[in-house]
Design a protein around this motif. Structure first.
Motif, mmCIF file in Angstrom:
data_model
loop_
_atom_site.group_PDB
_atom_site.id
_atom_site.type_symbol
_atom_site.label_atom_id
_atom_site.label_comp_id
_atom_site.label_asym_id
_atom_site.label_seq_id
_atom_site.Cartn_x
_atom_site.Cartn_y
_atom_site.Cartn_z
ATOM 1 N N ALA A 1 0.840 -1.203 0.000
ATOM 2 C CA ALA A 1 0.000 0.000 0.000
ATOM 3 C C ALA A 1 0.874 1.252 0.000
ATOM 4 O O ALA A 1 0.563 2.255 -0.648
ATOM 5 C CB ALA A 1 -0.913 -0.007 1.231
ATOM 6 N N ASP B 1 2.153 1.680 -3.444
ATOM 7 C CA ASP B 1 1.049 2.158 -4.306
ATOM 8 C C ASP B 1 0.862 3.662 -4.155
ATOM 9 O O ASP B 1 0.685 4.375 -5.130
ATOM 10 C CB ASP B 1 -0.269 1.472 -3.923
ATOM 11 N N LEU C 1 -5.971 -1.384 3.971
ATOM 12 C CA LEU C 1 -6.112 -2.796 3.611
ATOM 13 C C LEU C 1 -7.418 -3.375 4.120
ATOM 14 O O LEU C 1 -7.939 -4.338 3.600
ATOM 15 C CB LEU C 1 -4.973 -3.624 4.224
ATOM 16 N N ALA D 1 -1.845 3.205 5.688
ATOM 17 C CA ALA D 1 -1.586 2.094 4.768
ATOM 18 C C ALA D 1 -2.220 0.826 5.318
ATOM 19 O O ALA D 1 -2.846 0.049 4.593
ATOM 20 C CB ALA D 1 -0.082 1.903 4.596
ATOM 21 N N SER E 1 -4.670 10.142 -1.364
ATOM 22 C CA SER E 1 -4.201 9.050 -0.506
ATOM 23 C C SER E 1 -3.861 9.587 0.883
ATOM 24 O O SER E 1 -3.102 10.556 1.022
ATOM 25 C CB SER E 1 -2.958 8.414 -1.142
#
Lengths: 266, 274
Positions: free
Chosen positions: A249, A252, B264, B260, B208
């Motif tokens: 992640a 990414d 998930l 992060a 993000s």
């Protein structure tokens, strides 16, 4: 300690130099994993790179098919046969089961070629002619026949890959006859099918315990990177470890964005 | 449940507050008063540096290490190296701030570490503008060792030289910062700020959470360096404001890693990523 190099650098590295001389090696895997390709490459490399003639004994395919398939990888088996470096023997398993037939089938070739390597493709065919209880005994006799003539045997075994992708190579009870077991299998990772190779056992030698990805290229089998960061590949449910997921992640966030931007610019 | 946007809005709030406090102290605190207010509990300072800067840097450097080894992105390699350099220098500086060498050794290491680290960050941020992934997976480990080892090795060597008195003075007790220190801190501050802006620009396109919190962490570190730039003496109120800003930067970088992790486990309908 003498080693029989496979000629595939990464695999030899995994085997710490190659298979141990005279060890009975089994390549196990389901259909399409590249068992025959690996076995043939082992023989061709032995003959061309290490001066070790070999015999390819198959119950599976007709000679023309074998020559054609090998040519696709750039291996000229006819030429190797003409140079007395290789013999392709296509036969029926019942000939091998009969000790006299076995001597008839291989005795002359062994005397003439002085092979150092021999592949049997595949041992499963014996099941058609031998009661299940006698399979191990027959396999043992054949392997001993080969070993006592100073030849290193490599047998191909088609193992069923179960629905859950797991394997049970040892369920046939053959494992105790085998000194080195190389497992080839399909794994599903990130929604794509990949091929994985593992050395499950190697008697009397250290070996790479990691599961490595491999590819069948136009030049044969090529072992690539280990499946690092994945767990559960052998049991059939591969998933990345938590750290690896977070690292993915992380990657990414910093790189996919960049690629997306570049794609938009294009 | 607070939405990600609200969380991020809250995350921005400390930045102007730190800037305002530093500006206020700079205006209202004469040098003599600032010096009399200097507070340097050495053990506490060392522990804070180790926990908030080195500890958090190790986490980010480790995630970057794993990420680089599997993906090969140079952006990540440089980012991990920069983080490690900053964390290592801060920790060493924390433990060497006091006697026998006096504050100069700690200040030299901390400020040089900031500059080294900012160079890695700016390199990392600029590689985000072009494709910089290494496809050759075999060369990744040596490159990683070279980059991480180089960053730490350089700072370890610098520490050795500083302890031997072989480095130019950064801080002279009684006289304050030297021009060299001002230059090094100024350059580091500038590069941290530019890196933060470049990463924030990337966040603007991707939304993000990782990029948001990381760019904020860099911005807080830049503010911390600004405080060191304007500070009158080691441990004065401006310096502590800067230290707290950098510690918060460490926490923000951990929130980036947490983002992060959360990413998930959140689905489009699941719990939001901070």
């Amino acid at each position: 300690m003498a080693r029989n190099k496979t000629g595939i650098p990464e695999l030899d590295e995994m085997l710490r130099g190659g298979f141990m001389d005279k060890d009975a090696v089994m390549i196990a895997g389901s259909a399409g994993t590249g068992k025959t390709t690996l076995a043939l490459e082992y023989l061709v490399n032995g003959a061309t790179q290490f001066g070790e003639p070999g015999i390819y004994l198959t119950f599976e395919q007709l000679p023309d098919q074998i020559y054609r398939d090998a040519a696709n990888f750039g291996w000229d088996l006819r030429k190797l046969e003409a140079e007395n470096k290789l013999r392709v023997v296509c036969t029926s398993p019942d000939l091998l089961i009969d000790p006299e037939g076995e001597e008839q089938l291989l005795g002359e070739t062994i005397k003439e070629l002085q092979p150092r390597r021999m592949v049997i493709d595949s041992l499963n065919h014996l099941e058609m002619y031998v009661p299940r209880g006698d399979l191990r005994k027959e396999a043992y006799r054949i392997l001993m026949y080969i070993k006592t003539r100073g030849i290193s045997p490599l047998v191909v075994w088609e193992a069923q890959q179960e629905v859950d992708s797991s394997y049970s190579v040892t369920q046939t009870g053959m494992s105790f006859l085998i000194d080195c077991l190389v497992l080839l299998k399909f794994v599903e990772i990130d929604s794509s099918i990949k091929k994985a190779l593992a050395i499950m056992k190697m008697r009397g030698s250290d070996h790479d315990k990691r599961l490595r990805e491999y590819e069948i290229t136009s030049h044969g089998l090529r072992v690539v990177a280990p499946f690092s960061g994945y767990e559960g590949i052998i049991t059939g449910s591969p998933h990345r470890s938590l750290t690896q997921e977070v690292a993915g992640a992380w990657d990414d966030a910093f790189t996919r964005t960049k690629h997306k931007q570049q794609g938009m610019q294009v | 449940m607070i939405s990600p946007n609200a969380t991020r809005r809250i995350g921005v709030v400390p930045l102007p507050i730190f800037v305002a406090v530093i500006a206020l102290f700079d205006v209202i605190l004469p040098t003599s008063v600032a010096a009399s207010l200097a507070f340097n509990p050495l053990l506490v300072f060392a522990a804070l540096q180790t926990l908030f800067l080195f500890g958090t840097a190790v986490v980010v450097a480790y995630i970057s290490l794993k990420s680089y080894l599997s993906g090969g992105s140079r952006t990540i390699l440089l980012l991990g190296s920069g983080t490690l350099a900053w964390g290592f220098a801060s920790m060493v500086a924390g433990w060497l701030l006091g006697p026998p060498g006096g504050p100069n050794i700690g200040v030299t290491i901390s400020n040089s570490g900031a500059l080294v680290s900012s160079l890695f960050y700016i390199a990392s941020a600029t590689t985000t503008m072009r494709d910089s992934s290494s496809r050759d997976s075999k060369s990744r480990k040596p490159k990683l060792i070279l980059s991480y080892g180089g960053a730490v090795g350089f700072l370890a060597a610098l520490t050795g030289f500083a302890l031997l008195g072989a480095t130019p003075a950064f801080f002279v007790p009684g006289a304050g910062s030297t021009i060299l220190r001002q230059t090094v801190v100024g350059a580091g501050l500038f590069l941290f700020a530019v890196s933060s802006i470049l990463f924030f620009r990337l966040y603007h396109d991707s939304r993000s959470g990782i990029l948001f919190w990381y760019s904020m962490a860099l911005a807080l570190t830049a503010i911390g360096l600004a405080a060191f730039y304007f500070g009158r003496t080691v441990g004065d109120p401006i310096a502590w404001t800067g230290r707290i800003a950098t510690y918060l930067g460490g926490i923000y970088s951990l929130i980036a890693v947490w983002s992060a992790f959360r990413g998930l486990h959140s689905s489009p309908t699941g719990s939001p990523v901070p």
